[in-house]
Design a protein around this motif. Structure first.
Motif, PDB file in Angstrom:
ATOM      1  N   THR A   1       0.723  -1.120   0.328  1.00  0.00           N
ATOM      2  CA  THR A   1       0.015   0.016  -0.199  1.00  0.00           C
ATOM      3  C   THR A   1       0.747   1.334  -0.381  1.00  0.00           C
ATOM      4  OG1 THR A   1      -1.972  -1.288   1.795  1.00  0.00           O
ATOM      5  CG2 THR A   1      -2.305   0.899   0.981  1.00  0.00           C
ATOM      6  N   ASP A   2       1.600   1.178   1.075  1.00  0.00           N
ATOM      7  CA  ASP A   2       2.778   2.220   0.640  1.00  0.00           C
ATOM      8  C   ASP A   2       4.082   2.668  -0.152  1.00  0.00           C
ATOM      9  OD1 ASP A   2       1.440   3.188   3.598  1.00  0.00           O
ATOM     10  OD2 ASP A   2       3.069   2.176   4.642  1.00  0.00           O
ATOM     11  N   GLY A   3       3.887   1.605  -1.310  1.00  0.00           N
ATOM     12  CA  GLY A   3       4.584   0.677  -2.231  1.00  0.00           C
ATOM     13  C   GLY A   3       6.312   1.075  -2.249  1.00  0.00           C
ATOM     14  N   GLU A   4       6.608   1.241  -2.684  1.00  0.00           N
ATOM     15  CA  GLU A   4       8.315   0.325  -2.620  1.00  0.00           C
ATOM     16  C   GLU A   4       9.144   0.588  -3.903  1.00  0.00           C
ATOM     17  OE1 GLU A   4       9.052  -4.698  -2.329  1.00  0.00           O
ATOM     18  OE2 GLU A   4      10.896  -4.144  -3.654  1.00  0.00           O
ATOM     19  N   MET A   5      10.575   1.196  -3.793  1.00  0.00           N
ATOM     20  CA  MET A   5      11.286   1.887  -4.414  1.00  0.00           C
ATOM     21  C   MET A   5      12.553   1.105  -5.081  1.00  0.00           C
ATOM     22  SD  MET A   5      12.556   5.927  -5.732  1.00  0.00           S
ATOM     23  CE  MET A   5      13.066   6.265  -4.072  1.00  0.00           C
ATOM     24  N   ASP A   6      12.298   0.860  -6.024  1.00  0.00           N
ATOM     25  CA  ASP A   6      14.036  -0.543  -6.017  1.00  0.00           C
ATOM     26  C   ASP A   6      14.897   0.018  -7.356  1.00  0.00           C
ATOM     27  OD1 ASP A   6      12.460  -2.280  -4.467  1.00  0.00           O
ATOM     28  OD2 ASP A   6      12.013  -3.775  -6.612  1.00  0.00           O
TER      29      ASP A   6
ATOM     30  N   GLY B   1      22.068 -11.100 -13.932  1.00  0.00           N
ATOM     31  CA  GLY B   1      23.723 -10.472 -14.039  1.00  0.00           C
ATOM     32  C   GLY B   1      23.241  -8.827 -14.136  1.00  0.00           C
ATOM     33  N   GLN B   2      21.940  -8.118 -14.394  1.00  0.00           N
ATOM     34  CA  GLN B   2      21.911  -7.007 -14.731  1.00  0.00           C
ATOM     35  C   GLN B   2      21.188  -6.440 -13.910  1.00  0.00           C
ATOM     36  OE1 GLN B   2      18.277  -7.935 -18.058  1.00  0.00           O
ATOM     37  NE2 GLN B   2      20.160  -6.753 -18.734  1.00  0.00           N
ATOM     38  N   ALA B   3      21.155  -4.842 -13.643  1.00  0.00           N
ATOM     39  CA  ALA B   3      21.037  -4.125 -12.618  1.00  0.00           C
ATOM     40  C   ALA B   3      20.019  -3.312 -13.091  1.00  0.00           C
ATOM     41  CB  ALA B   3      21.795  -2.575 -12.249  1.00  0.00           C
ATOM     42  N   CYS B   4      18.088  -3.448 -12.198  1.00  0.00           N
ATOM     43  CA  CYS B   4      17.350  -2.721 -12.384  1.00  0.00           C
ATOM     44  C   CYS B   4      16.837  -1.878 -11.084  1.00  0.00           C
ATOM     45  CB  CYS B   4      15.868  -3.970 -13.197  1.00  0.00           C
ATOM     46  SG  CYS B   4      17.046  -6.054 -13.446  1.00  0.00           S
ATOM     47  N   TYR B   5      15.445  -1.643 -11.785  1.00  0.00           N
ATOM     48  CA  TYR B   5      14.763  -0.581 -11.190  1.00  0.00           C
ATOM     49  C   TYR B   5      13.243  -0.838 -11.591  1.00  0.00           C
ATOM     50  CZ  TYR B   5      14.170   1.514 -15.778  1.00  0.00           C
ATOM     51  OH  TYR B   5      14.001   1.525 -17.525  1.00  0.00           O
ATOM     52  N   HIS B   6      12.589  -0.516 -10.352  1.00  0.00           N
ATOM     53  CA  HIS B   6      10.884  -1.089 -10.064  1.00  0.00           C
ATOM     54  C   HIS B   6      10.683   0.281  -9.021  1.00  0.00           C
ATOM     55  CE1 HIS B   6      12.852  -5.046 -11.576  1.00  0.00           C
ATOM     56  NE2 HIS B   6      11.508  -4.551 -12.256  1.00  0.00           N
ATOM     57  N   PHE B   7       9.237  -0.037  -9.210  1.00  0.00           N
ATOM     58  CA  PHE B   7       8.722   0.739  -8.449  1.00  0.00           C
ATOM     59  C   PHE B   7       7.221  -0.278  -7.931  1.00  0.00           C
ATOM     60  CE2 PHE B   7       5.633   3.587  -6.295  1.00  0.00           C
ATOM     61  CZ  PHE B   7       6.094   4.326  -4.846  1.00  0.00           C
TER      62      PHE B   7
END
Length: 254
Positions: free
Chosen positions: A154-159, A166-172
């Protein structure tokens, strides 16, 4: 929590921290993130022990406890013994050491720090300079620099960065999903990872260059900081021992 599965192969981890121009600047500013900012949080890890006024050395447990992993897919328990500060860096060390927590035995023991109850933020520029142990052609294991709210999702998560396959990744992550992507290139070794969290958007910067933006499901509740040297249960060739190192963590706001 980082939610995808990396598979990488072993490689050698250096133990020294090269000098960072950014970390030695008189007035640090976000790398590549434009705007007017003032610093609201920083840890340069220049001492000889973890600053426990800023960090807890495990996953939401008592200060001296070894805790279960963040995600049920992980092979590692998190222990304060795997967290240290020296040579200008935070060290999150992974070892192949069977560890039993709450009746379950994990084959590895590793390091994590988080700032729940000590530092949390809504919006801002978030940045860390991190050494990621190398695997076969990229990042080893499942290391991550991320933020999380008190009520997931609910409050979110910021990667800001997580090593996946093997890769560098981002998400929300939010109740509406977990969109994101991965940057091209090899991000093992020393690199700088940043995110500009604004109302309705998060823009991600690796080594000062924009690598992606997310504009759906962006939450507004405060989130605390997390860095962990994780290992997924599907990783057939983990890199252990390994040492995820952090030169600094900084947060700015407008």
């Amino acid at each position: 929590m980082p939610s995808q599965i990396p598979t990488t192969a072993p490689a050698t981890t250096p133990t020294s921290t090269p000098t960072s121009t950014a970390s030695s600047a008189a007035t640090p500013v976000p790398v590549g993130i434009q705007g007017s900012w003032h610093e609201v949080f920083a840890d340069e890890f220049n001492g000889t022990s973890l600053d426990t006024s800023k960090w807890n050395p495990n996953w939401l447990g008592c200060g001296t406890c070894t805790t279960p992993p963040v995600n049920s897919s992980e092979q590692d328990a998190y222990a304060p013994s795997q967290v240290s500060v020296g040579g200008g860096s935070l060290h999150l060390a992974m070892a192949q050491e069977p560890t039993t927590v709450n009746g379950k035995t994990y084959p590895y023991r590793s390091g994590l720090v988080e700032s729940s109850g000590k530092a949390q933020f809504t919006y801002g520029a978030f940045e860390a300079r991190i050494y990621l142990p190398p695997g076969s052609g990229g990042v080893a294991n499942w290391p991550a620099f991320w933020t999380d709210g008190q009520s997931w999702p609910t409050d979110g998560e910021m990667d800001v960065m997580e090593g996946l396959e093997g890769q560098a990744c981002y998400h929300f992550h939010s109740p509406s999903g977990g969109p994101g992507g991965c940057a091209s290139g090899d991000y093992s070794g020393w690199h700088t990872y940043g995110a500009d969290w604004e109302p309705g958007s998060v823009t991600y910067y690796y080594d000062g260059k924009e690598v992606g933006q997310i504009t759906t499901g962006i939450t507004s509740a405060p989130q605390y900081l997390i860095l962990n040297n994780g290992l997924n249960s599907s990783d057939a060739q983990p890199v252990a021992p390994s040492d995820m190192q952090v030169d600094y963590v900084r947060v700015w706001q407008h």
